[in-house]
Design a protein around this motif. Structure first.
Motif, PDB file in Angstrom:
ATOM      1  N   LEU A 285       7.704   0.031  -4.741  1.00  0.00           N
ATOM      2  CA  LEU A 285       6.957  -1.198  -5.005  1.00  0.00           C
ATOM      3  C   LEU A 285       7.820  -2.424  -4.781  1.00  0.00           C
ATOM      4  O   LEU A 285       7.353  -3.454  -4.309  1.00  0.00           O
ATOM      5  N   LEU A 286       9.095  -2.289  -5.129  1.00  0.00           N
ATOM      6  CA  LEU A 286      10.017  -3.413  -4.968  1.00  0.00           C
ATOM      7  C   LEU A 286      10.095  -3.807  -3.495  1.00  0.00           C
ATOM      8  O   LEU A 286      10.100  -4.993  -3.150  1.00  0.00           O
ATOM      9  N   VAL A 287      10.138  -2.790  -2.640  1.00  0.00           N
ATOM     10  CA  VAL A 287      10.167  -3.057  -1.202  1.00  0.00           C
ATOM     11  C   VAL A 287       8.923  -3.864  -0.802  1.00  0.00           C
ATOM     12  O   VAL A 287       9.010  -4.853  -0.088  1.00  0.00           O
ATOM     13  N   GLY A 288       7.769  -3.420  -1.331  1.00  0.00           N
ATOM     14  CA  GLY A 288       6.530  -4.135  -1.046  1.00  0.00           C
ATOM     15  C   GLY A 288       6.579  -5.560  -1.560  1.00  0.00           C
ATOM     16  O   GLY A 288       6.146  -6.497  -0.882  1.00  0.00           O
ATOM     17  N   ALA A 289       7.122  -5.724  -2.751  1.00  0.00           N
ATOM     18  CA  ALA A 289       7.204  -7.053  -3.347  1.00  0.00           C
ATOM     19  C   ALA A 289       8.076  -7.965  -2.486  1.00  0.00           C
ATOM     20  O   ALA A 289       7.756  -9.129  -2.263  1.00  0.00           O
TER      21      ALA A 289
ATOM     22  N   THR B  72       2.741  -7.225  -9.316  1.00  0.00           N
ATOM     23  CA  THR B  72       3.806  -7.345  -8.324  1.00  0.00           C
ATOM     24  C   THR B  72       3.547  -8.561  -7.436  1.00  0.00           C
ATOM     25  O   THR B  72       4.457  -9.341  -7.150  1.00  0.00           O
ATOM     26  N   GLY B  73       2.282  -8.702  -7.008  1.00  0.00           N
ATOM     27  CA  GLY B  73       1.927  -9.848  -6.176  1.00  0.00           C
ATOM     28  C   GLY B  73       2.181 -11.153  -6.893  1.00  0.00           C
ATOM     29  O   GLY B  73       2.747 -12.093  -6.325  1.00  0.00           O
TER      30      GLY B  73
ATOM     31  N   ALA C  37      12.162   9.365 -13.717  1.00  0.00           N
ATOM     32  CA  ALA C  37      12.653   9.446 -12.346  1.00  0.00           C
ATOM     33  C   ALA C  37      11.539   9.108 -11.367  1.00  0.00           C
ATOM     34  O   ALA C  37      11.718   8.321 -10.427  1.00  0.00           O
ATOM     35  N   VAL C  38      10.348   9.687 -11.634  1.00  0.00           N
ATOM     36  CA  VAL C  38       9.190   9.422 -10.783  1.00  0.00           C
ATOM     37  C   VAL C  38       8.867   7.933 -10.794  1.00  0.00           C
ATOM     38  O   VAL C  38       8.661   7.300  -9.757  1.00  0.00           O
ATOM     39  N   GLY C  39       8.880   7.370 -12.005  1.00  0.00           N
ATOM     40  CA  GLY C  39       8.612   5.934 -12.130  1.00  0.00           C
ATOM     41  C   GLY C  39       9.641   5.104 -11.385  1.00  0.00           C
ATOM     42  O   GLY C  39       9.309   4.105 -10.749  1.00  0.00           O
ATOM     43  N   GLY C  40      10.894   5.545 -11.451  1.00  0.00           N
ATOM     44  CA  GLY C  40      11.964   4.809 -10.776  1.00  0.00           C
ATOM     45  C   GLY C  40      11.772   4.792  -9.271  1.00  0.00           C
ATOM     46  O   GLY C  40      11.895   3.741  -8.630  1.00  0.00           O
ATOM     47  N   ILE C  41      11.414   5.959  -8.726  1.00  0.00           N
ATOM     48  CA  ILE C  41      11.182   6.037  -7.281  1.00  0.00           C
ATOM     49  C   ILE C  41      10.008   5.143  -6.905  1.00  0.00           C
ATOM     50  O   ILE C  41      10.066   4.359  -5.948  1.00  0.00           O
ATOM     51  N   GLY C  42       8.944   5.234  -7.708  1.00  0.00           N
ATOM     52  CA  GLY C  42       7.772   4.397  -7.457  1.00  0.00           C
ATOM     53  C   GLY C  42       8.119   2.921  -7.536  1.00  0.00           C
ATOM     54  O   GLY C  42       7.697   2.125  -6.697  1.00  0.00           O
ATOM     55  N   ALA C  43       8.907   2.568  -8.540  1.00  0.00           N
ATOM     56  CA  ALA C  43       9.287   1.162  -8.707  1.00  0.00           C
ATOM     57  C   ALA C  43      10.085   0.682  -7.498  1.00  0.00           C
ATOM     58  O   ALA C  43       9.919  -0.447  -7.042  1.00  0.00           O
ATOM     59  N   GLY C  44      10.932   1.563  -6.993  1.00  0.00           N
ATOM     60  CA  GLY C  44      11.711   1.206  -5.805  1.00  0.00           C
ATOM     61  C   GLY C  44      10.798   0.914  -4.624  1.00  0.00           C
ATOM     62  O   GLY C  44      10.952  -0.096  -3.936  1.00  0.00           O
TER      63      GLY C  44
ATOM     64  N   ALA D 268       0.830  -1.204   0.000  1.00  0.00           N
ATOM     65  CA  ALA D 268       0.000   0.000   0.000  1.00  0.00           C
ATOM     66  C   ALA D 268       0.867   1.257   0.000  1.00  0.00           C
ATOM     67  O   ALA D 268       0.587   2.220  -0.727  1.00  0.00           O
ATOM     68  N   ILE D 269       1.937   1.237   0.809  1.00  0.00           N
ATOM     69  CA  ILE D 269       2.806   2.413   0.871  1.00  0.00           C
ATOM     70  C   ILE D 269       3.443   2.663  -0.492  1.00  0.00           C
ATOM     71  O   ILE D 269       3.505   3.787  -0.974  1.00  0.00           O
ATOM     72  N   GLY D 270       3.885   1.589  -1.129  1.00  0.00           N
ATOM     73  CA  GLY D 270       4.476   1.713  -2.461  1.00  0.00           C
ATOM     74  C   GLY D 270       3.493   2.316  -3.448  1.00  0.00           C
ATOM     75  O   GLY D 270       3.817   3.237  -4.190  1.00  0.00           O
ATOM     76  N   ILE D 271       2.264   1.801  -3.422  1.00  0.00           N
ATOM     77  CA  ILE D 271       1.261   2.272  -4.386  1.00  0.00           C
ATOM     78  C   ILE D 271       0.862   3.711  -4.076  1.00  0.00           C
ATOM     79  O   ILE D 271       0.686   4.527  -4.982  1.00  0.00           O
ATOM     80  N   THR D 272       0.762   4.033  -2.783  1.00  0.00           N
ATOM     81  CA  THR D 272       0.445   5.418  -2.418  1.00  0.00           C
ATOM     82  C   THR D 272       1.470   6.361  -3.020  1.00  0.00           C
ATOM     83  O   THR D 272       1.121   7.368  -3.651  1.00  0.00           O
ATOM     84  N   SER D 273       2.748   6.006  -2.860  1.00  0.00           N
ATOM     85  CA  SER D 273       3.771   6.927  -3.373  1.00  0.00           C
ATOM     86  C   SER D 273       3.733   6.968  -4.895  1.00  0.00           C
ATOM     87  O   SER D 273       3.936   8.018  -5.494  1.00  0.00           O
TER      88      SER D 273
END
Lengths: 237, 400
Positions: free
Chosen positions: B285-289, B376-377, B276-283, B29-34
């Motif tokens: 999300l990666l944590v969430g994954a 991601t799931g 850059a925005v996508g990269g931060i978001g992907a990061g 959720a935190i990943g998706i929020t960001s």
């Protein structure tokens, strides 16, 4: 009918080759009641697992109702296990987060039976093992004997041809054990094949036939009642 | 096995570990929020910047001195480098298709009146400026049209500058000092706001020739040219280019930037921002994954016996696999839904309290975030589910 022909099951442990089963030849007729006995490590459970299609023999031919199962793929074996074989374990193997009903329902779920149809069948199966009142209880809220009866309801709900029971009374006191055996024998009386693994002679001698294993081989076959004679003879010494 | 049953079975195990389930849902959720917040900021910024650039209209191009598009030094082979001059601008007016030509210079200067003074941006322009830069005069008039050399001692003040110097007094007709020269105020502009980052209200507009003299410049900062749309951008720019080359001894020592090119450059800058925005978001999300992966890995370990049992009851390996995949996907999907809600909520709150914040939430981005969370799931579940499916049922049943 279960036909085992020169069945071997070997494990490679480092340099040593362990023969859990070393050439089993055995035929079990439909509706038979067979007990498999033997000391620990004699291969009883391995044999039961192979009969139950959970394990594959290293060598040899296993024919179930005339069909060699060695060449079947995983899905086909799963289908036979689901519909044709009922398992009863010493430690019950109930899922703790599901109540008795949920546990008995599992085979129906795996088989894709419609929810509407499931409900009645689950009630009937629980009724048959005398636990209709306990359908909402979790395994932890049931006694050992009751748990094993839930497990029997689960094993028989899809009307299998064979029940495989691995030390079904091993964790039970004698009266619960008696109930469980009586239930299993009742299913057998209706035409199911009952194969038990046990090291309790009192359980084994109720079987039609006893097979005694040692080091992965059949060392003796005898009718159940002869085991009683043997016991008595041993006791009389 | 029915889908609803798989879901129910999976949910029952998630319910059995509420806290753990909640934590892994949160990690996604935190990943998706960001991601939702970042993309809405990115999209907002993009629209803001594009809006700033396209307000000039599309039938326009600009000419700046120097060659920036190709390598090479002007004048290396002895040719003289010509400056971009007022005469150049006048010549461009004669090109077929050209509508308006606005030569301009820019500088900083102190504007004084009475005892007050203020340092502002000063534009040297012609009468074409208000139309081209979408400005209007509030009091008085703008610089007179005609020859760029005339109207030497006139100035038009931006609205803010006028207010700072004159307060409520009328400014038109007064004399102010700009960089030491005395100029008469011809008019005061209506408020315009910012244009490409310049405060167009805290400014003064001088005749371009006067400004060049004051700042001691011998070259224009830029020439803006508009053309009649029916003539076409290509034909006009080529005609202007040919004219200037001829005037500059066949040297292309200037750069012609069309609106398309400007938007192109802008687009690539904004693409980098998006990346850059996508990269931060992907990061994030990666944590969430990784959270889900860990949780599922532990779950498979804990439920080894159950997996053995299901296999004994006749579950196919594919059923075991999909059971765990479904759990992982559900976790991530729930996290995605929660994160989207939180992201949209935060964006709305942000917009309420900081009105200028360029936030733009699009259904597409929220939808994409949800899809990405589910994917991601799935990705996080593949490993654990595969491990569960591959377990040897005999060993699994025996495990404690």
């Amino acid at each position: 009918m279960i036909e085992l022909e020169d069945i071997w099951r070997t494990y490679q442990l480092g340099d040593t080759t362990l023969h859990a089963l070393a050439g089993i030849d055995e035929t079990i007729q439909d509706g038979e009641h067979v007990a498999i006995m033997g000391p620990s490590g004699s291969g009883k459970s391995t044999l039961l697992n192979i009969i139950g299609l959970l394990d594959r023999p290293t060598r040899g031919t296993y024919r179930l109702d005339g069909r060699a199962v060695g060449g079947l793929d995983d899905d086909a074996l799963a289908a036979i296990r689901r519909r044709g074989i009922g398992y009863v374990f010493q430690s019950y193997h109930l899922i703790e987060r599901l109540d008795a009903r949920g546990n008995v329902e599992l085979p129906l779920i795996l088989d894709g039976v419609a929810p509407r149809e499931r409900r009645g069948r689950v009630e009937a199966a629980l009724e048959a093992v005398g636990l209709a009142e306990r359908a909402d209880h979790r395994p932890s809220e049931l006694s050992g004997g009751q748990r094993q009866r839930v497990a029997i309801a689960r094993a028989t709900i899809l009307n299998p041809r064979v029940i495989l029971a691995d030390e079904p009374t091993g964790n039970l006191d004698s009266s619960s054990g008696e109930q469980v055996l009586a239930l299993l024998e009742g299913f057998r009386a209706r035409g199911l094949t009952l194969i038990l693994v046990t090291h309790d002679p009192a359980v084994a001698r109720r079987a039609e036939r006893v097979i005694i294993l040692r080091d992965g081989r059949v060392v003796r076959r005898m009718p159940g009642r002869e085991l009683q004679d043997l016991e008595r003879a041993l006791a009389g010494e | 096995m029915r889908f609803t049953d798989s879901l129910r079975l999976g949910l029952s195990s998630l319910r059995a570990h509420r806290l753990r389930t909640l934590l892994s849902v949160l990690s996604i959720a935190i990943g998706i929020t960001s991601v939702v917040l970042l993309t809405s900021i990115g999209e907002g910024a993009r629209l803001y910047v594009l809006g700033q650039f396209t307000q000039f209209g599309s039938n326009m191009f600009e000419i700046v001195p120097g060659k920036v598009e190709t390598a090479g030094l002007p004048g290396v082979f002895g040719g003289t480098t010509r400056k971009l001059s007022l005469a150049d601008a006048q010549a461009i007016e004669g090109v077929n298709g050209v509508e308006t030509v606005l030569p301009s210079v820019m500088g900083q200067a102190r504007v004084e009146y009475g005892g007050l003074g203020r340092s502002v941006t000063v534009f040297g322009v012609t009468s074409a400026a208000p139309a081209l830069w979408r400005m209007s005069v509030r009091h008085g008039s703008f610089l007179p049209p005609g020859d760029a050399q005339r109207g030497r001692h006139a100035v038009v003040l931006g609205s803010r500058l006028a207010r700072e110097l004159f307060g409520a007094e009328p400014a038109v007709g007064r004399l102010v000092r700009v960089a030491g020269a005395r100029l008469r105020v011809l008019g005061v502009m209506a408020p315009r706001g910012r244009l490409l980052g310049f405060d167009m209200d805290d400014t003064a507009f001088l005749p371009v020739s006067t400004a060049m003299q004051l700042f001691n410049l011998d070259e224009l900062t830029e020439i803006d040219v508009t053309f009649r749309p029916e003539v076409g951008a290509r034909r006009t720019t080529e005609a202007v280019r040919a004219l200037l080359r001829a005037r500059h001894d066949d040297n292309e020592d200037f750069t012609l930037i069309t609106q398309d090119q400007m938007l192109g450059v802008l687009g690539s800058v904004l693409d980098v921002v998006s990346l850059a925005v996508g990269g931060i978001g992907a990061g994030a999300l990666l944590v969430g994954a990784v959270g889900i992966l860990t949780m599922m890995w532990i779950a498979v370990g804990e439920r080894t016996r159950e997996i053995g049992l299901l296999r004994a009851l006749g579950a196919r390996t594919s059923q075991i696999r999909s059971l765990f995949l479904l759990e992982a996907t559900f976790l991530a999907g729930a996290g995605g839904a929660l994160g989207s809600l939180a992201g949209v909520g935060l964006a709305l709150i942000g917009r309420r309290f900081v009105p200028g914040l360029p936030l733009r939430i699009t259904a597409l981005h929220v939808g994409l975030a949800l899809v990405v969370s589910v994917l991601t799931g799935l990705a996080a579940g593949v490993g654990p589910a595969g491990r569960a499916a591959k377990l040897d049922p005999v060993i699994a049943l025996r495990s404690e």
